[in-house]
Design a protein around this motif. Structure first.
Motif, mmCIF file in Angstrom:
data_model
loop_
_atom_site.group_PDB
_atom_site.id
_atom_site.type_symbol
_atom_site.label_atom_id
_atom_site.label_comp_id
_atom_site.label_asym_id
_atom_site.label_seq_id
_atom_site.Cartn_x
_atom_site.Cartn_y
_atom_site.Cartn_z
ATOM 1 N N GLN A 1 -125.414 -93.168 -18.311
ATOM 2 C CA GLN A 1 -124.822 -93.920 -17.127
ATOM 3 C C GLN A 1 -123.471 -93.676 -16.786
ATOM 4 N N LYS A 2 -123.068 -93.705 -15.472
ATOM 5 C CA LYS A 2 -121.826 -93.109 -14.856
ATOM 6 C C LYS A 2 -120.972 -94.253 -15.109
ATOM 7 N N GLY A 3 -119.747 -93.889 -15.682
ATOM 8 C CA GLY A 3 -118.462 -94.624 -16.119
ATOM 9 C C GLY A 3 -117.760 -94.056 -17.334
ATOM 10 N N GLN A 4 -117.011 -95.061 -17.893
ATOM 11 C CA GLN A 4 -116.250 -95.011 -19.083
ATOM 12 C C GLN A 4 -116.993 -95.383 -20.198
ATOM 13 N N HIS A 5 -117.181 -94.628 -21.175
ATOM 14 C CA HIS A 5 -117.574 -94.961 -22.677
ATOM 15 C C HIS A 5 -116.610 -94.865 -23.770
ATOM 16 N N VAL A 6 -116.544 -96.228 -24.327
ATOM 17 C CA VAL A 6 -116.033 -96.288 -25.546
ATOM 18 C C VAL A 6 -116.713 -96.011 -26.815
ATOM 19 N N VAL A 7 -116.506 -95.039 -27.587
ATOM 20 C CA VAL A 7 -117.247 -94.602 -28.433
ATOM 21 C C VAL A 7 -116.735 -94.262 -29.902
ATOM 22 N N SER B 1 -118.935 -90.489 -18.645
ATOM 23 C CA SER B 1 -120.136 -90.131 -18.810
ATOM 24 C C SER B 1 -120.398 -88.474 -18.335
ATOM 25 N N GLY B 2 -120.993 -87.942 -19.333
ATOM 26 C CA GLY B 2 -121.318 -86.638 -19.106
ATOM 27 C C GLY B 2 -120.332 -85.563 -19.731
ATOM 28 N N ALA B 3 -119.397 -86.166 -20.174
ATOM 29 C CA ALA B 3 -118.084 -85.102 -20.528
ATOM 30 C C ALA B 3 -118.322 -84.779 -22.136
ATOM 31 N N SER B 4 -118.169 -83.619 -22.575
ATOM 32 C CA SER B 4 -118.224 -83.047 -23.884
ATOM 33 C C SER B 4 -116.955 -83.510 -24.581
ATOM 34 N N ARG B 5 -115.831 -83.521 -24.021
ATOM 35 C CA ARG B 5 -114.630 -83.886 -24.412
ATOM 36 C C ARG B 5 -113.997 -85.189 -24.379
ATOM 37 N N ALA B 6 -113.518 -86.024 -25.244
ATOM 38 C CA ALA B 6 -112.983 -87.128 -24.713
ATOM 39 C C ALA B 6 -111.810 -87.283 -24.191
ATOM 40 N N THR B 7 -111.384 -88.179 -23.115
ATOM 41 C CA THR B 7 -110.128 -88.349 -22.292
ATOM 42 C C THR B 7 -109.074 -88.673 -23.208
ATOM 43 N N VAL B 8 -109.450 -89.594 -24.414
ATOM 44 C CA VAL B 8 -108.500 -89.930 -25.156
ATOM 45 C C VAL B 8 -108.896 -90.521 -26.568
ATOM 46 N N VAL B 9 -108.264 -90.249 -27.623
ATOM 47 C CA VAL B 9 -108.823 -90.640 -28.871
ATOM 48 C C VAL B 9 -107.539 -91.690 -29.638
ATOM 49 N N VAL B 10 -108.054 -92.963 -30.009
ATOM 50 C CA VAL B 10 -107.097 -93.822 -30.564
ATOM 51 C C VAL B 10 -107.427 -94.347 -31.681
ATOM 52 N N ARG B 11 -106.507 -95.101 -32.561
ATOM 53 C CA ARG B 11 -106.835 -95.623 -33.617
ATOM 54 C C ARG B 11 -107.795 -96.805 -33.544
#
Length: 74
Positions: free
Chosen positions: A3-9, A20-30
């Motif tokens: 699905q198109k959009g932003q995913h929190v994983v 969606s569809g990106a192999s790398r994260a935009t940001v990683v947080v605690r």
């Protein structure tokens, strides 16, 4: 993540925001809460969806920040 959009994983004991569809994260947080806030800001700015995944990887919550085609008809 079809699905198109932003995913929190989950990501190695932390939380990632990934487009969606990106192999790398935009940001990683605690914390998941911080990731949700960052993803919400991005989704609002882009007019897309926000998908929040649980630790098991399954979608547990969803928010839409785009135009709903059903509501815009009529």
């Amino acid at each position: 993540m079809a699905q198109k959009g932003q995913h929190v994983v989950p990501s190695g004991g932390k939380w990632a925001v990934r487009r969606s569809g990106a192999s790398r994260a935009t940001v990683v947080v605690r914390t998941q809460e911080e990731a949700i806030q960052r993803a919400r800001d991005i989704a609002k700015n882009q007019g897309t969806e926000l998908f929040v995944h649980g630790r098991d990887g399954r979608i547990r919550d969803r928010s839409s920040f785009g135009k709903d085609p059903v509501l815009s008809k009529g």
